[in-house]
Each structure stands twice: as structure tokens, then as C-alpha cells.
Enzyme design. Structure first.
Site, short mmCIF file in Angstrom:
data_model
loop_
_atom_site.label_atom_id
_atom_site.label_comp_id
_atom_site.label_asym_id
_atom_site.label_seq_id
_atom_site.Cartn_x
_atom_site.Cartn_y
_atom_site.Cartn_z
N GLU A 185 0.76 -1.17 0.00
CA GLU A 185 -0.08 -0.05 0.02
C GLU A 185 0.76 1.28 0.18
OE1 GLU A 185 -0.45 -2.50 2.06
OE2 GLU A 185 -2.21 -3.29 1.60
N ASP A 239 1.12 3.96 -3.01
CA ASP A 239 0.83 5.51 -2.74
C ASP A 239 1.79 6.37 -3.17
OD1 ASP A 239 -1.35 4.85 -1.46
OD2 ASP A 239 -0.80 5.60 0.44
N SER A 275 -7.52 2.60 -3.35
CA SER A 275 -6.14 3.25 -2.80
C SER A 275 -5.24 3.58 -3.76
CB SER A 275 -5.31 2.02 -2.01
OG SER A 275 -6.00 1.49 -0.85
#
Lengths: 174, 374
Positions: B78, B82, B282
């Protein structure tokens, strides 16, 4: 006392297991959200600075100006600080906007400060958390000065992005 | 339409019409993403990602500032996602990572991030956050106060973007035994911009987009519908050809998402390994955040203020005849309750705003032009 978060469910997320009550001397860190002043004015100001049709569009505030708008009233600051001091809580720090207090104290002291609370440890692999499965209360005279106390009930949310294999399974189930 | 084997920065920039010149130019502009728990990125992964996928645009290969603790363990997928994608659309823009691992056993990492914002006078103008919880798992006092914290950020001119979640409309059984949809917070806060997800209609071609069925969206049970979106949401509710039964959602609540971007089939480098098929809102959130940071860059160059809280301006674009700023996503529905009434289907996309993809996905040059107007 009064429960500030009577509606806060206590849910132990999958993967976490209860590891018993913590020692009375176990340090805990609590975050006190002090009641802010003039949030209605803050809302109006946000509308004005964010709306391209407003003459105030883009006229943003500095952090210090935000503090001047929302900082808790002297009565709130005095009441909360006196309450903490009376319980021997001294290791606290605030933020620029003065509307949060982060305090370190032993679990036994926190349980006296927040009647009803009982600190337990929960573990998940290498990670460990201290939370209270029981609701906390504050003295009635504090209820109008505090929004909530952080670090009591909520578990951190696991964030997971999916990989294609998992998505295909969901798609088939659907 | 170009053939591809998954979403990379080049594919995103092609789809959203970003040219090689669409990169950051100002040294004093910045963007940020927030990580919670033990989610770390590695600078080496970012460098490798840019070496593999960033040859067509000027970019940075280093995060400039980490606020908080960055562990030395394995990188998290994750966190890698990002950083790699906010720096792909927000290319050449100085990037910060807020890392809130919740190191103290009794800390709430999300709350710790909010406290940091309330304590730092100089923070990036744009924040991408892929984090959310079910509204019904949080107390009203907590949500209202967190909402006030977003108002504080908005007053300072910060743009805070949240992922809309990966469970479609969500589902929960209420006391009566009936199902209702399950909104997610902070996606449902009226003071943040919420980003949904889309997929390419043909997964291997840069074509039009359809809804990603996981894209979170719906109506808050806590926050009333803000004025800035009332007309757009009202039009959707009146014109949608098919809506779920009204008992499943609160049609007078804050509706989300506000816009969307591709959320399916990304390439991410993590722990030095390029991984395909990474999906979720995300992914779409940092993509939009990077574009907002680029628009801020251009606004700052012209002596204009940064965009700040984006939604009032976003919802006015259509009324000002600037609807071309978005690719309207009109096909597909998202997930919800697997029961006899809705049979797994939540809301469906339609013309203009909808609770699956918001206004649609950015057509960058048009969005830039529209948001450069004083």
C-alpha cells in the site's frame, strides 16, 4: 459519570486476540479532544474560502488564525487541566490549535480518571495494543468540555489493496 | 487505442491526457500521502519504479520528507503504491510521507495524523489518504470531531482526498434483520474529496472507462447532504433508471464519491519486485492527488491561491459549462448486499454525477483549464 461515546462499539477485529488485563503501571497514552469554540463560524468560513463565487475564495487562514477561531474557551482549558492535575496527570502536551491534549499516564491512573475503563492488551502477530473493552465515563461537569478520549476503544483499520486473484473470486461470488 | 499489460504511469498519463510538460515546476509546491500502521515504503523501490515506468516524463526518485517513523522492515504494498503513483501524476512535485505507525500501544494512528496536521504550520497543500472505517463502527462524537478537523484543514487551504473504499455500497444487517448499505468514514465526510474507482472497458486497451465494481460509494447516515452537491445528487436521484430500495440508504445524506480514477490492474514495485494486478481505490486516490498538486503548481505560478477544499469548485464545473473536465463514466454498477432484494448490486453509474464514480475521471488539460479560472 457520563459516557462520551456511548455508541462506540467495541469490536476486536479478526486476527487480534485478548492477552489479559495490563499491569497497573503500564503506561498508556490518551488523547483528549477538547471542545472547540465556534465551529459554526469555522464552517461558514470554510464555505467562503472554498467557493469560487465568494469574494473570500482562496483567502485561507494560517494555522495560528485557525487556532484563534477554534481554541477551547478558557473555561474548557481550566476545567480539563484541573481535572487532570487533580488526578496527578502531568505528562501532557498540546497542539498549536490547543484543542487536543495528549497525555501519558499509568493504566491504573487512567482507570481512576475515566471510571468504567479497564485496560486490556490485544495482540496480532508482533503487534500489541492496549484498549478498554468497557465504556469510559467522565464526571458530568467535564462532559461539556470534551468531545471524546482517543486511545480507548478503536482498533486501527487494516488497509489492504487487492490483487487480481482475490478480485476474481469476489466477482464469481457476485 | 493502445495495447497495454496493466496500468503504469505512462498509461495513466495517456488516458488522462497529461503531456510531458505536465510536471511540477515550483520548488515550494508539495504533496503528501499518509500511512498508518507499519506501512513503509523504500526509496529504492521508488527509484526502480521510476526507472522502469517513468522514462516518458520528468520525475523525482526520492520522497523529500518523512514525518514520523519509517521502519526498516519490508516495504508495504500500500505504501509503495501511494508513493509511486502520487509521484507519477504529481510528477516532479516535492512529496512527503506522513508515517503514523501507532508506535505507542494505546495510540490511534489516524488520530495521531490529525494531531500532526493541527501542530504543523507548514504542510503540503494536498494530502492523499487511503483509509476508512464503517460509519457504524465509530461513535458520533468521534466522527463529528474528525469532521471538524477536516474543516480546520479546509480553512487552511489544504486539499484532503480520501479513497471511497473497496466494498461498493457495503452491506450490514440492522436490528430488524433487514439489510442496508454501509457507508464508510471519512469518505462520507462533507469536508473531504472522495475518490472512487474505474476500470478500462477493455482491460488491455487504453479505452473508455467503466465502473470498478468494488468502488465505494453511497450516502452517509451521519452527515447531511452539503449544499454544494444538493443539485447534482438530486438530479441523479430523480433521473436514475434504477435505484436500490430507499430503505437501503439515506438519500438525504452526504453522497460520495466526488470523482474517480482508474483503480484496477496497476503495476507496483515493492521490495524491488514489480507486481502486476494491484487494485483498489487506494490506487485511484494518489493518482487524483498528484493531479490536484499539479494544478496547484500552475495556480501558484499565476499568483492564485491553491485549490484548497475542492468540492464546491468541483460541483460548480458542470453548472459553469465546464463539464468536459471529466470523462463521464456511465456504465456499470458496484457491489452491495447479496440478498434477494438487491442481488449484490448497489448503485449504477449514469450521466453526470453518480454514487459510484462521482463526476467521472479527470480529463487533465480541461480540468486544469477549468480550475485555473480565478
Amino acid at each position: 459519570g457520563l459516557a462520551l461515546e456511548r455508541d462506540q462499539p467495541f469490536r476486536v477485529p479478526p486476527g487480534w486476540t485478548h492477552a489479559g488485563r495490563v499491569d497497573p503501571g503500564q503506561p498508556v497514552q490518551l488523547t483528549f479532544a477538547l471542545r472547540q469554540r465556534d465551529t459554526a463560524r469555522l464552517a461558514r468560513l470554510v464555505e467562503a474560502v472554498s467557493d469560487p463565487r465568494s469574494s473570500q475564495y482562496g483567502q485561507y487562514l494560517s494555522l495560528e488564525q485557525v487556532r484563534d477561531l477554534v481554541q477551547p474557551s478558557p473555561a474548557t482549558l481550566m476545567t480539563v487541566l484541573k481535572w487532570l492535575q487533580d488526578h496527578g496527570v502531568e505528562d501532557c502536551r498540546t497542539v498549536t490549535t490547543l484543542d487536543f491534549l495528549e497525555c501519558h499516564l499509568p493504566a491504573s491512573m487512567a482507570e481512576l480518571l475515566l471510571p468504567g475503563a479497564e485496560f486490556h492488551r490485544y495482540v496480532h502477530g508482533q503487534r500489541s495494543l492496549v484498549r478498554s473493552p468497557l465504556p469510559y465515563t467522565v464526571p458530568p461537569e467535564l462532559a461539556e468540555h470534551l468531545d471524546f478520549v482517543g486511545g480507548m476503544h478503536r482498533f486501527p483499520v487494516e488497509r489492504t489493496v487487492s490483487r487480481a486473484e482475490a478480485r476474481k473470486d469476489v466477482g464469481s461470488a457476485g | 487505442a493502445s495495447f497495454h499489460l496493466g496500468v503504469t504511469p505512462a498509461i495513466l498519463r495517456q488516458r488522462y491526457n497529461m503531456t510531458g510538460g505536465d510536471v511540477g515546476l515550483l520548488p515550494n509546491n508539495s504533496q503528501a500521502c499518509a500511512q498508518f500502521l507499519e506501512q513503509y515504503f523504500h526509496q529504492a523501490d521508488l527509484a526502480e519504479f521510476m526507472q522502469l515506468f517513468g522514462s516518458s516524463f520528468a520525475h523525482r526518485t526520492q520522497v523529500d520528507r518523512v514525518v514520523g517513523h519509517q521502519g526498516h522492515g519490508k516495504a508495504g504494498l500500500e505504501a509503495s503504491l501511494d508513493v509511486e503513483y502520487i509521484m507519477s501524476t504529481g510528477a516532479n512535485v516535492s512529496t512527503w510521507v506522513f508515517s503514523n505507525a501507532g508506535r505507542h500501544e494505546s495510540q490511534e494512528p489516524f488520530l495521531a495524523w490529525l494531531l500532526l496536521l493541527s501542530n504543523m504550520s507548514a504542510v503540503p497543500w494536498v494530502h492523499s489518504v487511503s483509509y476508512g472505517d464503517d460509519e457504524d463502527s465509530l461513535s458520533l462524537a468521534y466522527m463529528e470531531r474528525v469532521n471538524a478537523e477536516f474543516m480546520k484543514a479546509a480553512a487552511r487551504g489544504l486539499t484532503v482526498l480520501f479513497a471511497s473504499g473497496d466494498d461498493g455500497a457495503g452491506c450490514r444487517r440492522v436490528h430488524s434483520g433487514n439489510h442496508t448499505f454501509r457507508p464508510s468514514f471519512p469518505a462520507s465526510s462533507p469536508y473531504v474529496t472522495t475518490v472512487g474507482g474505474t476500470s478500462f472497458k477493455n482491460p488491455f486497451l487504453v479505452t473508455e472507462e467503466v465502473t470498478d465494481y468494488i468502488s465505494g460509494g453511497g450516502f452517509s447516515n451521519i452527515f447531511p447532504m452539503p449544499g454544494y452537491q444538493a443539485a447534482a445528487v438530486g438530479r441523479f436521484l430523480h433521473s436514475a433508471s434504477k435505484l436500490p430500495p430507499s430503505s437501503y440508504y439515506n438519500s438525504s445524506g452526504r453522497a460520495y464519491p466526488d470523482l474517480a480514477a482508474l483503480s484496477d490492474n496497476y503495476w507496483v514495485v515493492t521490495n524491488r519486485i514489480p507486481l502486476p494486478w494491484v487494485s483498489g481505490t487506494s490506487a485511484s486516490t494518489p493518482v487524483v492527488a498528484g493531479m490536484v498538486a499539479l494544478i496547484n503548481d500552475r495556480r501558484l505560478q499565476r499568483g492564485l491561491a491553491p485549490l484548497g477544499f475542492l468540492n464546491p469548485a468541483l460541483y460548480q464545473l458542470q453548472e459553469r459549462g465546464l463539464g468536459a473536465a471529466f470523462y463521464d463514466v456511465t456504465q456499470g454498477c458496484h457491489l452491495s448486499c447479496l440478498d434477494g432484494t438487491v442481488q449484490g448490486q448497489g448503485f449504477c453509474a449514469g450521466p453526470a454525477w453518480d454514487p459510484v464514480t462521482g463526476w467521472g475521471t479527470p480529463n487533465f488539460p480541461s480540468l486544469l483549464r477549468a480550475l485555473l479560472l480565478p
